[in-house]
Scaffold this motif. Structure first.
Motif, mmCIF file in Angstrom:
data_model
loop_
_atom_site.group_PDB
_atom_site.id
_atom_site.type_symbol
_atom_site.label_atom_id
_atom_site.label_comp_id
_atom_site.label_asym_id
_atom_site.label_seq_id
_atom_site.Cartn_x
_atom_site.Cartn_y
_atom_site.Cartn_z
ATOM 1 N N PHE A 166 0.671 -0.996 -0.314
ATOM 2 C CA PHE A 166 0.307 -0.093 -0.498
ATOM 3 C C PHE A 166 0.658 1.622 0.360
ATOM 4 C CE2 PHE A 166 -2.503 3.546 1.924
ATOM 5 C CZ PHE A 166 -3.327 3.424 1.063
ATOM 6 N N ASP A 167 0.736 2.094 -1.221
ATOM 7 C CA ASP A 167 1.428 3.453 -1.625
ATOM 8 C C ASP A 167 0.923 4.240 0.297
ATOM 9 O OD1 ASP A 167 2.399 5.376 -1.456
ATOM 10 O OD2 ASP A 167 2.631 5.727 -3.458
ATOM 11 N N ALA A 168 0.967 4.978 1.056
ATOM 12 C CA ALA A 168 0.167 5.313 1.898
ATOM 13 C C ALA A 168 0.326 6.868 1.595
ATOM 14 C CB ALA A 168 0.445 5.434 3.622
ATOM 15 N N VAL B 107 -0.457 -5.235 5.231
ATOM 16 C CA VAL B 107 -0.460 -4.168 5.085
ATOM 17 C C VAL B 107 1.043 -4.503 5.245
ATOM 18 C CG1 VAL B 107 -0.783 -2.110 4.436
ATOM 19 C CG2 VAL B 107 -2.401 -3.493 5.271
ATOM 20 N N LEU B 108 1.817 -4.103 3.713
ATOM 21 C CA LEU B 108 2.900 -3.454 3.720
ATOM 22 C C LEU B 108 2.785 -1.808 3.125
ATOM 23 C CD1 LEU B 108 6.105 -4.224 3.396
ATOM 24 C CD2 LEU B 108 6.046 -5.208 1.126
ATOM 25 N N SER B 109 3.530 -1.194 4.202
ATOM 26 C CA SER B 109 2.776 0.025 3.859
ATOM 27 C C SER B 109 3.953 1.128 4.016
ATOM 28 C CB SER B 109 1.924 0.665 4.357
ATOM 29 O OG SER B 109 1.432 1.784 4.263
ATOM 30 N N THR B 110 3.964 2.474 2.983
ATOM 31 C CA THR B 110 5.297 3.400 2.693
ATOM 32 C C THR B 110 5.561 4.035 3.674
ATOM 33 O OG1 THR B 110 3.835 4.744 1.565
ATOM 34 C CG2 THR B 110 5.191 3.093 0.222
ATOM 35 N N VAL C 129 -1.271 -9.111 -2.850
ATOM 36 C CA VAL C 129 -2.585 -9.122 -3.008
ATOM 37 C C VAL C 129 -2.055 -7.372 -3.336
ATOM 38 C CG1 VAL C 129 -4.433 -8.547 -3.369
ATOM 39 C CG2 VAL C 129 -3.705 -10.988 -2.505
ATOM 40 N N MET C 130 -2.742 -6.669 -4.035
ATOM 41 C CA MET C 130 -2.404 -5.173 -4.239
ATOM 42 C C MET C 130 -4.332 -4.386 -3.622
ATOM 43 S SD MET C 130 0.212 -4.898 -4.979
ATOM 44 C CE MET C 130 1.690 -5.236 -6.282
ATOM 45 N N SER C 131 -3.520 -3.485 -3.283
ATOM 46 C CA SER C 131 -4.802 -2.651 -2.493
ATOM 47 C C SER C 131 -5.644 -2.667 -2.963
ATOM 48 C CB SER C 131 -3.475 -1.834 -1.628
ATOM 49 O OG SER C 131 -3.624 -0.798 -2.288
ATOM 50 N N ASP C 132 -5.578 -1.836 -4.676
ATOM 51 C CA ASP C 132 -6.627 -1.727 -5.294
ATOM 52 C C ASP C 132 -7.597 -2.745 -6.129
ATOM 53 O OD1 ASP C 132 -4.404 -2.773 -7.056
ATOM 54 O OD2 ASP C 132 -4.219 -0.399 -8.130
ATOM 55 N N ILE D 198 -7.583 -0.253 -9.889
ATOM 56 C CA ILE D 198 -8.020 0.651 -9.845
ATOM 57 C C ILE D 198 -7.482 1.587 -9.816
ATOM 58 C CG2 ILE D 198 -9.952 2.627 -9.330
ATOM 59 C CD1 ILE D 198 -11.130 -0.850 -10.057
ATOM 60 N N ASP D 199 -7.041 2.132 -11.643
ATOM 61 C CA ASP D 199 -5.757 2.713 -11.444
ATOM 62 C C ASP D 199 -6.484 4.470 -13.164
ATOM 63 O OD1 ASP D 199 -3.248 1.056 -10.839
ATOM 64 O OD2 ASP D 199 -3.395 0.335 -12.950
ATOM 65 N N ASP D 200 -6.649 4.152 -13.814
ATOM 66 C CA ASP D 200 -7.789 5.445 -13.945
ATOM 67 C C ASP D 200 -9.158 5.522 -14.213
ATOM 68 O OD1 ASP D 200 -4.914 5.418 -15.444
ATOM 69 O OD2 ASP D 200 -5.719 3.410 -16.417
HETATM 70 N N1 LIG Z 1 4.312 -0.723 -0.040
HETATM 71 C C1 LIG Z 1 4.680 -0.278 -1.408
HETATM 72 N N2 LIG Z 1 2.994 -0.061 -2.169
HETATM 73 C C2 LIG Z 1 3.267 0.681 -3.022
HETATM 74 C C3 LIG Z 1 4.106 1.178 -3.678
HETATM 75 N N3 LIG Z 1 3.659 1.475 -5.091
HETATM 76 C C4 LIG Z 1 2.251 1.254 -5.265
HETATM 77 N N4 LIG Z 1 2.445 0.982 -4.100
HETATM 78 C C5 LIG Z 1 0.685 0.044 -3.714
HETATM 79 O O1 LIG Z 1 1.053 -1.259 -4.900
HETATM 80 C C6 LIG Z 1 -0.368 -1.581 -5.535
HETATM 81 C C7 LIG Z 1 -0.267 -0.771 -7.145
HETATM 82 O O2 LIG Z 1 -0.023 0.499 -7.464
HETATM 83 P P1 LIG Z 1 0.223 1.403 -9.177
HETATM 84 O O3 LIG Z 1 -1.262 1.227 -8.930
HETATM 85 O O4 LIG Z 1 1.302 1.011 -9.277
HETATM 86 O O5 LIG Z 1 0.288 1.994 -8.069
HETATM 87 P P2 LIG Z 1 -0.592 3.622 -6.501
HETATM 88 O O6 LIG Z 1 0.571 4.260 -6.296
HETATM 89 O O7 LIG Z 1 -1.702 2.631 -6.433
HETATM 90 O O8 LIG Z 1 -1.449 3.855 -8.494
HETATM 91 P P3 LIG Z 1 0.130 5.202 -8.920
HETATM 92 O O9 LIG Z 1 -0.073 6.462 -8.321
HETATM 93 O O10 LIG Z 1 -1.810 5.607 -10.472
HETATM 94 O O11 LIG Z 1 0.761 4.697 -10.109
HETATM 95 C C8 LIG Z 1 -1.705 -0.682 -4.658
HETATM 96 O O12 LIG Z 1 -1.569 -1.631 -3.946
HETATM 97 C C9 LIG Z 1 0.028 0.122 -3.901
HETATM 98 O O13 LIG Z 1 -0.489 0.705 -2.709
HETATM 99 C C10 LIG Z 1 6.046 0.911 -2.861
HETATM 100 O O14 LIG Z 1 6.652 1.944 -3.010
HETATM 101 N N5 LIG Z 1 5.378 0.930 -1.751
#
Ligand SMILES: Nc1nc2c(ncn2[C@@H]2O[C@H](COP(=O)(O)OP(=O)(O)OP(=O)(O)O)[C@@H](O)[C@H]2O)c(=O)[nH]1
Ligand SMILES: C[C@H](OP(=O)(O)O)C(=O)O
Length: 210
Positions: free
Chosen positions: A7-9, A49-52, A86-89, A163-165
């Motif tokens: 998860f990119d927080a 959750v592996l979060s930034t 599993v991606m968070s989106d 869910i990207d766009d």
């Molecule tokens: N831990 C971690 N998770 C990330 C990082 N970048 C993206 N994610 C997660 O990885 C998954 C796919 O991310 P993306 O769709 O590529 O990136 P995003 O930040 O969600 O969206 P965009 O800014 O539109 O690219 C999502 O669950 C994000 O929350 C990161 O640098 N570290």
């Protein structure tokens, strides 16, 4: 099985900037995370959750500020296999679709995303490493072959939609009825049919003249 949820927080969902402001993208990303965590918990597997950055949610959180690929590979190294990622989106992910992924035999099991990403995977081979971004599904196929890992691909619409766009929001309104959909509803997003296709509109914005 341990299931990592990256998860990119910090600046989530930047590709939704045309339709959601900074604060809205933060809230919407957290709503999708909540839905994904619920679905994983319903399978009986344990999400982390592996979060930034620290994030308030119902699962345990490991904070790792490094880039996605590095953080996931280190987390894989630290855990007993198998491990799911599993991606968070994946707003449409359900317990049933995740069960199908987790239950598929193979050293590496991939749920591809539309457009070439790797939306979810299971790793059962110690030498396999992830390499996200770009056409990662192709890179992961090659990486599995390179280490002699048996690779399986699951065929899943619900796991294939990340869910990207802005156009992806159509799928959330059409096929999800959980936290993320409620949030979009409350924010004024509606489905409209234009030229025979479902599209999104937002009430109270210039585009609908209100
Ligand atoms: N831990 C971690 N998770 C990330 C990082 N970048 C993206 N994610 C997660 O990885 C998954 C796919 O991310 P993306 O769709 O590529 O990136 P995003 O930040 O969600 O969206 P965009 O800014 O539109 O690219 C999502 O669950 C994000 O929350 C990161 O640098 N570290
Ligand atoms: C992390 C990345 O996600 P995307 O940018 O394809 O949504 C990938 O699946 O490699």
């Amino acid at each position: 099985m341990h299931v990592l949820v990256p998860f990119d927080a910090r600046q989530p969902k930047s590709r939704l900037a045309d339709v959601l402001d900074d604060g809205e993208r933060q809230t919407f990303a957290r709503a999708m995370l909540a839905d994904v965590l619920d679905a994983i918990e319903e399978t009986g597997h344990e999400p982390t959750v592996l979060s930034t950055a620290q994030v308030d949610c119902r699962a345990s959180v490991t904070v790792d500020e490094r880039p996605l690929t590095t953080a996931v590979n280190d987390a894989l190294d630290e855990r007993a296999l198998p491990v799911g990622v599993v991606m968070s989106d994946l707003a449409l992910a359900t317990a049933d679709t995740l069960d199908a992924l987790f239950g598929t035999a193979g050293d590496v099991v991939i749920a591809p995303g539309l457009g070439g990403g790797t939306n979810a995977l299971v790793v059962r081979h110690a030498e396999f490493e992830v390499d996200y971004h770009g056409t990662s599904v192709r890179d992961h196929r090659e990486a599995a072959t390179a280490v002699g890992a048996n690779l399986q691909v699951v065929d899943s619409y619900r796991l294939g939609v990340d869910i990207d766009d802005p156009t992806d929001l159509v799928e959330v309104l059409l096929h999800n009825d959980r936290t993320a959909t409620t949030w979009l509803d409350d924010a004024g997003f509606r489905l409209e049919t234009r030229e025979g296709r479902a599209t999104i509109a937002r009430t109270g914005t210039e585009s609908d003249g209100t």
